[in-house]
Design an enzyme around this catalytic site. Structure first.
Site: not given
Ligand code: G3P
Length: 237
Positions: A16, A18, A100, A148, A153, A188, A209
């Site tokens: 993602n 973002k 999301h 998630e 996140i 994470g 992400a």
């Molecule tokens: O959509 C993926 C997400 O919300 C996870 O983000 O930065 O923790 O990998 P991240």
């Protein structure tokens, strides 16, 4: 359906982008291209979620599925700014994240968007914040559901190591309600160990992400994540 709509496999690495500043326009093209090349090299299914203005271009350029970060469940018509499923289909986009935690929807909006996408042969990937949320949202029977925990996140601690019970519980809960739904997890996720644990707990892939979008060396970050997927006999090495 246009022939350029590519279907999602599993286990899958979903990236993602973002609205990170380095992931817009040319940045989206270069990260999407890199992900496609490295995933192909490792023979792992992958998909990328660019921001809306980059969707059609990337769907036309990349050999992997491109997903929208959001879809509005409204019908095509007088809805300024809406992303309708029909526009995704027309652009060769394979499906969409829905709900999301950075773009939340009501349960009813999720169900409507899932139905609208599926009616066009597009793939919904519904996001849930915990096990009970996942159980409720699975009632709309999406092809993919990603759990998630919002507090993890963008952080350094992964759902795999900090909240493994959330992955295990979501897999069980979703399969009771919608056995055909494939569960992913995210938040994470940074390295091969995070991916390996998630898959061992029953997830069919990860939604990632910042491990890639904020990495000084995105290729190394992608390769590190791909190393957590099972070795395929067809992998390049
Ligand atoms: O959509 C993926 C997400 O919300 C996870 O983000 O930065 O923790 O990998 P991240």
């Amino acid at each position: 359906m246009p022939t350029n709509v590519r279907s999602l496999g599993a286990p899958v690495l979903v990236l993602n982008l973002k609205a990170y500043p380095n992931c817009l326009g040319a940045g989206a093209t270069s990260l999407g291209t890199l992900l496609a090349q490295r995933a192909r090299f490792r023979n792992v299914a992958a998909a990328v979620c660019p921001s809306a203005p980059d969707l059609g271009r990337l769907a036309g350029q990349l050999p992997i599925p491109v997903l929208s970060q959001h879809t509005d469940a409204v019908e095509p018509g007088a809805h300024t700014g809406a992303i309708v499923p029909e526009s995704l289909l027309a652009s060769g986009v394979a499906g969409s994240l829905l709900n999301h935690s950075e773009h939340p929807l009501s349960e009813e909006e999720v169900a409507r968007a899932v139905g609208r996408l599926q009616a066009l042969g597009l793939v919904p990937l519904v996001c849930a914040k915990d096990v009970e949320d996942a159980r409720r949202l699975a009632r709309s029977r999406p092809e993919f559901l990603a759990v998630e925990p919002p507090e993890l996140i963008g952080g350094d601690r992964s759902v795999s190591t900090a909240r493994p019970e959330v992955i295990r519980g979501t897999v069980e809960a979703v399969h009771e309600v919608s056995p055909g739904t494939l569960v992913l997890c995210g938040a994470g996720v940074h390295d091969r160990n995070d991916v390996r644990i998630a898959l061992e707990l029953g997830a069919r892939g990860v939604l990632v992400a910042s491990a890639v979008t904020r990495a000084p060396d995105p290729q190394a970050a992608i390769d590190e994540l791909l190393a957590g997927f099972p070795r395929s006999p067809d992998a390049a090495r």
